[in-house]
Design a protein around this motif. Structure first.
Motif, PDB file in Angstrom:
ATOM      1  N   ILE A  15       0.810  -1.103   0.085  1.00 49.84           N
ATOM      2  CA  ILE A  15      -0.237  -0.100  -0.089  1.00 49.84           C
ATOM      3  C   ILE A  15       0.995   1.113   0.018  1.00 49.84           C
ATOM      4  CG2 ILE A  15      -1.758   1.233   1.459  1.00 49.84           C
ATOM      5  CD1 ILE A  15      -2.681  -1.406   2.598  1.00 49.84           C
ATOM      6  N   LEU A  16       0.578   2.301  -0.698  1.00 50.85           N
ATOM      7  CA  LEU A  16       1.395   3.216  -0.863  1.00 50.85           C
ATOM      8  C   LEU A  16       0.329   4.735  -0.693  1.00 50.85           C
ATOM      9  CD1 LEU A  16       4.188   4.507  -3.118  1.00 50.85           C
ATOM     10  CD2 LEU A  16       2.520   6.010  -3.262  1.00 50.85           C
ATOM     11  N   ASN A  17       0.646   5.566   0.210  1.00 56.49           N
ATOM     12  CA  ASN A  17      -0.195   6.546   0.635  1.00 56.49           C
ATOM     13  C   ASN A  17       0.525   7.862   0.218  1.00 56.49           C
ATOM     14  OD1 ASN A  17      -2.209   5.146   1.692  1.00 56.49           O
ATOM     15  ND2 ASN A  17      -1.262   4.934   3.934  1.00 56.49           N
ATOM     16  N   LEU A  52       8.050  12.124  -8.951  1.00 55.57           N
ATOM     17  CA  LEU A  52       7.643  11.985  -7.610  1.00 55.57           C
ATOM     18  C   LEU A  52       7.061  10.442  -7.735  1.00 55.57           C
ATOM     19  CD1 LEU A  52       6.872  12.787  -4.842  1.00 55.57           C
ATOM     20  CD2 LEU A  52       4.754  13.306  -5.584  1.00 55.57           C
ATOM     21  N   ALA A  53       6.236  10.365  -8.718  1.00 59.57           N
ATOM     22  CA  ALA A  53       5.676   8.772  -8.964  1.00 59.57           C
ATOM     23  C   ALA A  53       6.914   7.550  -9.169  1.00 59.57           C
ATOM     24  CB  ALA A  53       4.799   8.641 -10.265  1.00 59.57           C
ATOM     25  N   SER A  54       7.955   8.138  -9.638  1.00 66.08           N
ATOM     26  CA  SER A  54       8.932   7.278  -9.993  1.00 66.08           C
ATOM     27  C   SER A  54       9.579   6.656  -8.686  1.00 66.08           C
ATOM     28  CB  SER A  54      10.087   7.574 -10.912  1.00 66.08           C
ATOM     29  OG  SER A  54      10.987   7.022 -11.227  1.00 66.08           O
ATOM     30  N   ALA A  55       9.829   7.867  -7.801  1.00 67.07           N
ATOM     31  CA  ALA A  55      10.614   7.696  -6.524  1.00 67.07           C
ATOM     32  C   ALA A  55       9.507   6.890  -5.584  1.00 67.07           C
ATOM     33  CB  ALA A  55      10.936   9.005  -6.167  1.00 67.07           C
ATOM     34  N   ALA A  56       8.441   7.043  -5.691  1.00 65.07           N
ATOM     35  CA  ALA A  56       7.361   6.422  -5.067  1.00 65.07           C
ATOM     36  C   ALA A  56       7.291   4.660  -5.284  1.00 65.07           C
ATOM     37  CB  ALA A  56       6.134   6.762  -4.906  1.00 65.07           C
ATOM     38  N   LEU A  57       7.439   4.669  -6.628  1.00 60.90           N
ATOM     39  CA  LEU A  57       7.259   3.259  -7.183  1.00 60.90           C
ATOM     40  C   LEU A  57       8.759   2.438  -6.733  1.00 60.90           C
ATOM     41  CD1 LEU A  57       5.630   3.400 -10.451  1.00 60.90           C
ATOM     42  CD2 LEU A  57       4.790   2.707  -8.511  1.00 60.90           C
ATOM     43  N   ASP A  58       9.982   3.212  -6.821  1.00 57.18           N
ATOM     44  CA  ASP A  58      11.097   2.646  -6.498  1.00 57.18           C
ATOM     45  C   ASP A  58      11.234   2.271  -4.949  1.00 57.18           C
ATOM     46  OD1 ASP A  58      12.375   3.577  -8.798  1.00 57.18           O
ATOM     47  OD2 ASP A  58      13.535   5.090  -8.049  1.00 57.18           O
ATOM     48  N   ALA A  59      10.500   3.087  -4.130  1.00 55.42           N
ATOM     49  CA  ALA A  59      10.293   2.669  -2.675  1.00 55.42           C
ATOM     50  C   ALA A  59       9.496   1.229  -2.395  1.00 55.42           C
ATOM     51  CB  ALA A  59       9.547   3.570  -1.823  1.00 55.42           C
ATOM     52  N   ILE A  60       8.384   0.940  -3.368  1.00 62.67           N
ATOM     53  CA  ILE A  60       7.852  -0.212  -3.294  1.00 62.67           C
ATOM     54  C   ILE A  60       8.642  -1.332  -3.883  1.00 62.67           C
ATOM     55  CG2 ILE A  60       6.042  -1.639  -4.370  1.00 62.67           C
ATOM     56  CD1 ILE A  60       4.392   0.872  -4.646  1.00 62.67           C
ATOM     57  N   GLU A  61       9.605  -1.140  -4.566  1.00 61.55           N
ATOM     58  CA  GLU A  61      10.364  -2.157  -5.143  1.00 61.55           C
ATOM     59  C   GLU A  61      11.597  -2.365  -4.346  1.00 61.55           C
ATOM     60  OE1 GLU A  61       9.606  -2.646  -9.704  1.00 61.55           O
ATOM     61  OE2 GLU A  61      11.207  -1.310  -9.479  1.00 61.55           O
TER      62      GLU A  61
END
Length: 238
Positions: A124-126, A193-202
């Protein structure tokens, strides 16, 4: 977890940061993207499944769970800003921000937590905000709702750890979207921002500080409130 091959639901997907998430997910090879929005007329394309989804509407959320039972990643992006102060602003606007920015992600998390568990845990990403840690006289309602979202993120991270769900909070200052079109100052691009957020999921990271403003605001959390708000208080006094 890997985004490639994953099934992802993005709320508020029809514009701004949400639309950037959809594009970044496509580039990273997500197998299926559920794009949720109140207006789905512009949501189409290969691998994109449009969902009529008002995050304040329990019936919409229930329908989304029925349709998207294969979701592995939930991105709680939908949000609003009304510019409402807490003491003098209309109560209905304050409640509207809380309903969208806090209760929306909460209700979606509650609804999809069993889905994520059944599909291996997932993530989950908020989308929170640096204004979860700082406020100004005109941002009270927004900041309060985002502070609640921050604690929602921390709490659900603990509550869902046993089912293997990875919870990420994203904090940022100004993002170059319609919401802040009239505001001056450095703005991070939605794509970055979206790229950095998806990096965190990965990578397994639990928090994203999306720009210098977010990093600066977080660094001041240990300060006394008088020091943190010195400039604003000084301007009011003068």
């Amino acid at each position: 977890m890997n985004i490639e091959g994953a099934v992802v639901l993005v709320t508020g997907a029809n514009r701004g940061i949400g639309a950037a998430f959809v594009e970044q997910l496509k580039k990273r090879g997500a197998a299926k993207i559920y794009a949720g929005a109140r207006d789905v007329s512009a949501l189409d394309g290969e691998g994109i499944h449009a969902l009529e989804l008002d995050v304040t509407n329990p019936d919409h959320i229930s329908a989304a769970v029925r349709e998207a039972g294969d979701v592995q990643v939930l991105i709680n992006n939908a949000g609003i800003s009304t510019g409402t102060p807490l003491v003098t602003g209309p109560e209905e606007q304050i409640r509207r921000e809380m309903d969208t920015n806090f209760y929306g992600p909460l209700l979606l998390t509650r609804a999809f937590a069993p889905v994520l568990a059944a599909n291996g845990g997932g993530a989950i990403l908020n989308l929170v905000s640096a204004l979860s840690w700082f406020t100004s006289p005109g941002d009270g309602a927004y900041a309060a709702s985002k502070a609640a979202n921050w604690m929602l993120t921390d709490s659900t991270r603990l509550e869902l750890a046993s089912q293997g769900t990875h919870v990420v909070g994203v904090h940022m200052g100004l993002v170059d979207t319609d919401m802040v079109r009239g505001l001056d100052g450095p703005k991070v691009s939605p794509a970055d921002l979206a790229s950095a957020a998806l990096d965190a999921i990965e990578s397994g990271a639990q928090e994203v500080l999306g720009d210098d403003w977010a990093r600066f605001i977080k660094s001041g959390l240990t300060l006394d409130p008088k020091a943190r708000y010195e400039q604003i208080l000084g301007a009011v006094a003068s």
